[in-house]
Design a protein around this motif. Structure first.
Motif, PDB file in Angstrom:
ATOM      1  N   UNK A  83      33.157   3.679  44.400  1.00  0.00           N
ATOM      2  CA  UNK A  83      33.358   4.536  43.212  1.00  0.00           C
ATOM      3  C   UNK A  83      32.036   4.731  42.476  1.00  0.00           C
ATOM      4  N   UNK A  84      31.336   3.639  42.214  1.00  0.00           N
ATOM      5  CA  UNK A  84      30.061   3.695  41.483  1.00  0.00           C
ATOM      6  C   UNK A  84      29.009   4.469  42.279  1.00  0.00           C
ATOM      7  N   UNK A  85      28.925   4.200  43.576  1.00  0.00           N
ATOM      8  CA  UNK A  85      27.929   4.865  44.409  1.00  0.00           C
ATOM      9  C   UNK A  85      28.250   6.345  44.588  1.00  0.00           C
ATOM     10  N   UNK A  86      29.535   6.671  44.591  1.00  0.00           N
ATOM     11  CA  UNK A  86      29.944   8.077  44.694  1.00  0.00           C
ATOM     12  C   UNK A  86      29.536   8.824  43.419  1.00  0.00           C
ATOM     13  N   UNK A  87      29.709   8.190  42.254  1.00  0.00           N
ATOM     14  CA  UNK A  87      29.274   8.805  40.986  1.00  0.00           C
ATOM     15  C   UNK A  87      27.766   9.052  40.989  1.00  0.00           C
ATOM     16  N   UNK A  88      27.016   8.163  41.654  1.00  0.00           N
ATOM     17  CA  UNK A  88      25.557   8.302  41.738  1.00  0.00           C
ATOM     18  C   UNK A  88      25.119   9.239  42.854  1.00  0.00           C
ATOM     19  N   UNK A  89      26.078   9.764  43.624  1.00  0.00           N
ATOM     20  CA  UNK A  89      25.762  10.720  44.679  1.00  0.00           C
ATOM     21  C   UNK A  89      25.221  10.101  45.960  1.00  0.00           C
ATOM     22  N   UNK A  90      25.352   8.770  46.113  1.00  0.00           N
ATOM     23  CA  UNK A  90      24.798   8.082  47.284  1.00  0.00           C
ATOM     24  C   UNK A  90      25.759   8.076  48.466  1.00  0.00           C
ATOM     25  N   UNK A  91      27.050   8.118  48.179  1.00  0.00           N
ATOM     26  CA  UNK A  91      28.081   8.146  49.218  1.00  0.00           C
ATOM     27  C   UNK A  91      29.165   9.119  48.806  1.00  0.00           C
ATOM     28  N   UNK A  92      29.991   9.442  49.758  1.00  0.00           N
ATOM     29  CA  UNK A  92      31.175  10.247  49.483  1.00  0.00           C
ATOM     30  C   UNK A  92      32.316   9.667  50.301  1.00  0.00           C
ATOM     31  N   UNK A  93      33.517  10.059  49.973  1.00  0.00           N
ATOM     32  CA  UNK A  93      34.686   9.638  50.744  1.00  0.00           C
ATOM     33  C   UNK A  93      35.159  10.817  51.581  1.00  0.00           C
ATOM     34  N   UNK A  94      35.702  10.486  52.742  1.00  0.00           N
ATOM     35  CA  UNK A  94      36.280  11.502  53.607  1.00  0.00           C
ATOM     36  C   UNK A  94      37.593  10.952  54.132  1.00  0.00           C
ATOM     37  N   UNK A  95      38.622  11.751  54.112  1.00  0.00           N
ATOM     38  CA  UNK A  95      39.939  11.320  54.601  1.00  0.00           C
ATOM     39  C   UNK A  95      39.851  11.026  56.095  1.00  0.00           C
ATOM     40  N   UNK A  96      40.595  10.030  56.518  1.00  0.00           N
ATOM     41  CA  UNK A  96      40.682   9.693  57.939  1.00  0.00           C
ATOM     42  C   UNK A  96      41.735  10.600  58.565  1.00  0.00           C
ATOM     43  N   UNK A  97      41.338  11.436  59.533  1.00  0.00           N
ATOM     44  CA  UNK A  97      42.304  12.388  60.101  1.00  0.00           C
ATOM     45  C   UNK A  97      43.440  11.727  60.881  1.00  0.00           C
ATOM     46  N   UNK A  98      43.215  10.521  61.399  1.00  0.00           N
ATOM     47  CA  UNK A  98      44.238   9.882  62.220  1.00  0.00           C
ATOM     48  C   UNK A  98      45.120   8.900  61.436  1.00  0.00           C
ATOM     49  N   UNK A  99      44.760   8.614  60.165  1.00  0.00           N
ATOM     50  CA  UNK A  99      45.524   7.650  59.373  1.00  0.00           C
ATOM     51  C   UNK A  99      45.437   8.053  57.904  1.00  0.00           C
ATOM     52  N   UNK A 100      46.505   8.610  57.379  1.00  0.00           N
ATOM     53  CA  UNK A 100      46.494   9.096  55.996  1.00  0.00           C
ATOM     54  C   UNK A 100      46.226   7.989  54.986  1.00  0.00           C
ATOM     55  N   UNK A 101      46.483   6.737  55.374  1.00  0.00           N
ATOM     56  CA  UNK A 101      46.275   5.625  54.446  1.00  0.00           C
ATOM     57  C   UNK A 101      44.816   5.216  54.350  1.00  0.00           C
ATOM     58  N   UNK A 102      43.992   5.654  55.285  1.00  0.00           N
ATOM     59  CA  UNK A 102      42.592   5.234  55.334  1.00  0.00           C
ATOM     60  C   UNK A 102      41.660   6.352  54.905  1.00  0.00           C
ATOM     61  N   UNK A 103      40.502   5.942  54.436  1.00  0.00           N
ATOM     62  CA  UNK A 103      39.440   6.908  54.170  1.00  0.00           C
ATOM     63  C   UNK A 103      38.121   6.298  54.623  1.00  0.00           C
ATOM     64  N   UNK A 104      37.177   7.176  54.858  1.00  0.00           N
ATOM     65  CA  UNK A 104      35.845   6.770  55.270  1.00  0.00           C
ATOM     66  C   UNK A 104      34.905   6.815  54.080  1.00  0.00           C
ATOM     67  N   UNK A 105      33.978   5.870  54.028  1.00  0.00           N
ATOM     68  CA  UNK A 105      32.823   5.961  53.139  1.00  0.00           C
ATOM     69  C   UNK A 105      31.718   6.562  53.995  1.00  0.00           C
ATOM     70  N   UNK A 106      31.056   7.591  53.467  1.00  0.00           N
ATOM     71  CA  UNK A 106      30.038   8.315  54.217  1.00  0.00           C
ATOM     72  C   UNK A 106      28.773   8.372  53.373  1.00  0.00           C
ATOM     73  N   UNK A 107      27.649   7.998  53.959  1.00  0.00           N
ATOM     74  CA  UNK A 107      26.379   8.079  53.231  1.00  0.00           C
ATOM     75  C   UNK A 107      25.983   9.552  53.098  1.00  0.00           C
ATOM     76  N   UNK A 108      25.500   9.920  51.936  1.00  0.00           N
ATOM     77  CA  UNK A 108      25.071  11.295  51.687  1.00  0.00           C
ATOM     78  C   UNK A 108      23.574  11.430  51.977  1.00  0.00           C
ATOM     79  N   UNK A 109      23.088  12.666  51.926  1.00  0.00           N
ATOM     80  CA  UNK A 109      21.641  12.903  52.093  1.00  0.00           C
ATOM     81  C   UNK A 109      20.869  12.162  51.007  1.00  0.00           C
TER      82      UNK A 109
END
Length: 168
Positions: free
Chosen positions: A75-101
């Protein structure tokens, strides 16, 4: 033999001392780049993962954070623009943390100093054979005490975290 002179007591004591001293040096260097130690670890693990992403549960398994702890850090890193979340296409309960540029850029700014500290105070203290032996020994112990430290890139841990499929 005095129990306090046992090789295990000496080994773990030295490990604690080395960890504490290196952690202090790393934390000061991370602070120069406005990162905490945990944020650096998250960025590094994401950068080293396929497609620069990990399921949130795998990120928790790879770190010492709980799943709620990972959520707060992301949450904190997403607010700082360092990561984002992406939904997991194969499992609605899961999400991915993804490093941003921006996260990769911050990591690339930190790495030169981080690598200097590693070389000066850790790997540079050992000859290549000793370093290879140490890495092998540390990996062996890590795999025993923290078998899912590579969750997300290791099928054994992935299989343990999946729900059994029902027969159709």
């Amino acid at each position: 033999m005095n129990v306090f002179d046992a090789p295990g007591i000496t080994a773990i004591g030295l490990l604690y001392e080395v960890h504490a001293a290196l952690s202090t040096r790393f934390a000061a260097q991370f602070e120069e780049h406005k990162l905490s130690t945990v944020e650096f670890e998250v960025l590094t693990r994401l950068a080293r993962s396929p497609q620069h992403q990990l399921r949130m549960t795998d990120l928790a398994a790879q770190t010492t954070l709980s799943t709620s702890g990972v959520t707060r850090v992301i949450d904190r890193m997403e607010r700082d623009g360092l990561v984002t979340r992406r939904a997991c296409p194969s499992d609605r309960r899961s999400s991915f943390a993804v490093i941003t540029a921006a996260g990769l850029q911050r990591l690339n700014e930190v790495l030169p100093g981080h690598l200097r500290i590693i070389e000066e105070w850790f790997t540079g203290q050992l000859d290549p054979e000793a370093l290879q032996a140490l890495v092998g020994a540390l990996r062996q112990v890590r795999d025993a005490v923290h078998p899912c430290a590579t969750a997300g890139s290791d099928s054994k841990c992935d299989d343990e975290t999946k729900e059994p499929e029902s027969a159709a």
